[in-house]
Structure formats: structure tokens, C-alpha cells
Scaffold this motif. Structure first.
Motif, short mmCIF file in Angstrom:
data_model
loop_
_atom_site.label_atom_id
_atom_site.label_comp_id
_atom_site.label_asym_id
_atom_site.label_seq_id
_atom_site.Cartn_x
_atom_site.Cartn_y
_atom_site.Cartn_z
N SER A 194 50.63 32.89 56.78
CA SER A 194 49.55 32.53 57.69
C SER A 194 48.54 33.66 57.66
N ASP A 230 45.03 35.70 59.72
CA ASP A 230 44.17 35.85 60.88
C ASP A 230 42.85 35.12 60.66
N GLU A 256 45.02 24.88 58.11
CA GLU A 256 46.18 24.76 59.00
C GLU A 256 46.85 26.10 59.24
N ARG A 257 46.77 27.01 58.28
CA ARG A 257 47.50 28.28 58.36
C ARG A 257 46.65 29.42 58.91
N ALA A 258 45.40 29.15 59.25
CA ALA A 258 44.47 30.21 59.64
C ALA A 258 44.20 30.20 61.14
#
Length: 255
Positions: free
Chosen positions: A167, A169, A200-202
Motif C-alpha cells: 500500500s 501513502d 485502491e491501495r493508495a
């Protein structure tokens, strides 16, 4: 007279399919004030002439814009891209983990992040990797996957599997084009699928696109803009170009 009207209408349908992507039977019927059956006959004729390809509910143009190579894009809007990249790099803080997408604008961020400390960069393309290859105080992770030679970015199932384990920042995304209604436009669906996973991962998402890309629809693969996204463009963008994004709730930064 009727023949000339039909020819003019068909020419306009082809133009709309080229500039706006998918041409819908329903929309064309309303726009030209004719029946859906008339539009279907028009589309059948244009398909027979090799100008369109039929799709469910409409048609698309058969002569899409060719995708430029990374080297070709590197000289397009050079100063604007550097300004955008410099501003975006200023958003990154020590200790963060950030993702840099493939492409020339996002890749240029690497030059401005070389002197960072305590930073982890996950690179989705060769441009950022090359810029940070000898930046000793920056931890660099490669997304991996299949290399698209035109964009020099990584795509495919291995890249998608890598994203499932990390993931960020902040994610900085590039685009072949971007519109307020459809989102990020790319040449292939696997590119837009990857962008959706990146989003989705940020924690925070930025789309970096110089003015010439705003409002354009050169291809038919799309990734919707997420809520809270920031669009970063250059001073060449007109108010007419940026207002639709603001109306859609997108934060727009002009540098």
C-alpha cells in the motif's frame, strides 16, 4: 436533398465516433432528430464502408489515434511536464511510501526525489527506476510484471499480484488522457485495470496530466477518477478545460 442529408449525417457520425469514442444509437437518434432505425441503417452503411465497427448499442471508429512511444512523448510538453513533476514531488514527505506510475510526467518526479531521505518509492515503469537507480537514500521497489515497450511500464498478472501485497501513502498516476466524466484514458484495458488497483491501495491519489490531455478521448479503456483525487496540470490549461473537473468534485492544481 434526402441523400445529401444522409451523407452529411453519416459524416458527422464518423466524426463523433472518432472524437468521443462510442457512438450510441439512442444518443445519435436524439441528436439528429431521426428514428433509431435510421441511425442503425447509417451505422450498417458506415460499417460496410469500413469506417466504423458495430458494438452492442452503437459503434466505434476504426481509425483510433496511434499510441505514441515513450520517447515521442518525452519531447511533448516538456516544460509543462517538468513543472507538474516538481510540484508533485513537493507533496512527498520523508518516511512515506509512494507509487510512481509509468510515463514521462510521473517519471520526471524521480529527478526531484533523488535527494530524499527515508523515502520508499514503488516504481511502475522504467523512467522512475532509471531516475532513482543511484539515489542511495531512497528505497526503490519495482512493481514488476510484463513490460509494455511503448510506455515502458509494467502490466499484467504479476504486476497486479505485487499490488495486492503493498500500500502507499500517495500514488501519482499518469494518463494518455483524462476527462471529468469517464476518468483516466489509456490505450489498453490492462493499463486501466492496474490503475484501479493502484487507486485502491493508495491513501491519496494524484493524476498528473498536462493541458493537451484534458478532455481528450483517444482510446477506449477507462479507469474512473476516485473520490478525493487531485488533478495536477499546467498553466496552459484553459478554464473551459478544468471547470468540468471542478464541477465533478475533483481538486485541480494548475502549476
Amino acid at each position: 436533398m434526402a441523400l445529401r442529408e444522409s451523407q452529411a449525417r453519416r459524416a458527422e457520425i464518423v466524426r463523433l465516433a472518432k472524437t468521443s469514442g462510442l457512438a450510441s444509437v439512442e444518443d445519435l437518434s436524439v441528436q439528429f432528430g431521426v428514428t433509431a432505425s435510421t441511425i442503425r441503417r447509417d451505422l450498417s452503411q458506415l460499417t460496410a464502408e469500413g469506417l466504423l465497427a458495430r458494438t452492442y448499442g452503437g459503434a466505434i471508429a476504426l481509425d483510433p489515434h496511434p499510441e505514441s512511444s515513450l520517447r515521442q512523448r518525452a519531447v511533448e510538453g516538456f516544460d509543462a511536464k517538468r513543472s507538474i513533476a516538481k510540484w508533485a514531488a513537493g507533496e512527498v514527505h520523508p518516511g512515506e511510501t509512494v507509487l510512481l506510475d509509468a510515463g514521462t510526467t510521473v517519471g520526471a518526479m524521480g529527478e526531484y526525489l533523488r535527494d530524499s531521505t527515508g523515502l520508499t518509492v514503488i516504481a511502475a515503469g522504467l523512467t522512475a527506476l532509471e531516475a532513482l537507480a543511484d539515489a542511495d537514500d531512497v528505497r526503490v521497489e519495482c512493481l514488476g510484471g510484463t513490460l509494455r515497450h511503448l510506455s515502458q511500464g509494467f502490466v499484467g498478472p504479476l504486476a497486479e499480484a505485487s499490488l495486492a501485497r503493498v500500500s502507499f501513502d500517495r500514488a501519482f498516476l499518469g494518463a494518455d488522457a483524462v476527462t471529468a466524466d469517464r476518468g483516466i484514458c489509456e490505450a489498453e484495458l490492462e493499463q486501466t485495470r492496474l490503475k484501479e488497483l493502484m487507486i485502491e491501495r493508495a491513501g491519496t491519489v494524484y493524476v498528473l496530466a498536462h493541458a493537451a490531455k484534458l478532455g481528450q478521448r483517444p482510446f477506449h479503456a477507462w479507469a474512473p477518477l476516485p473520490e478525493g483525487v487531485t488533478l495536477v496540470t499546467d498553466a496552459g490549461a484553459t478554464e473551459e478545460q478544468v471547470q468540468p473537473f471542478r464541477d465533478a468534485g475533483v481538486t485541480v492544481v494548475v502549476v
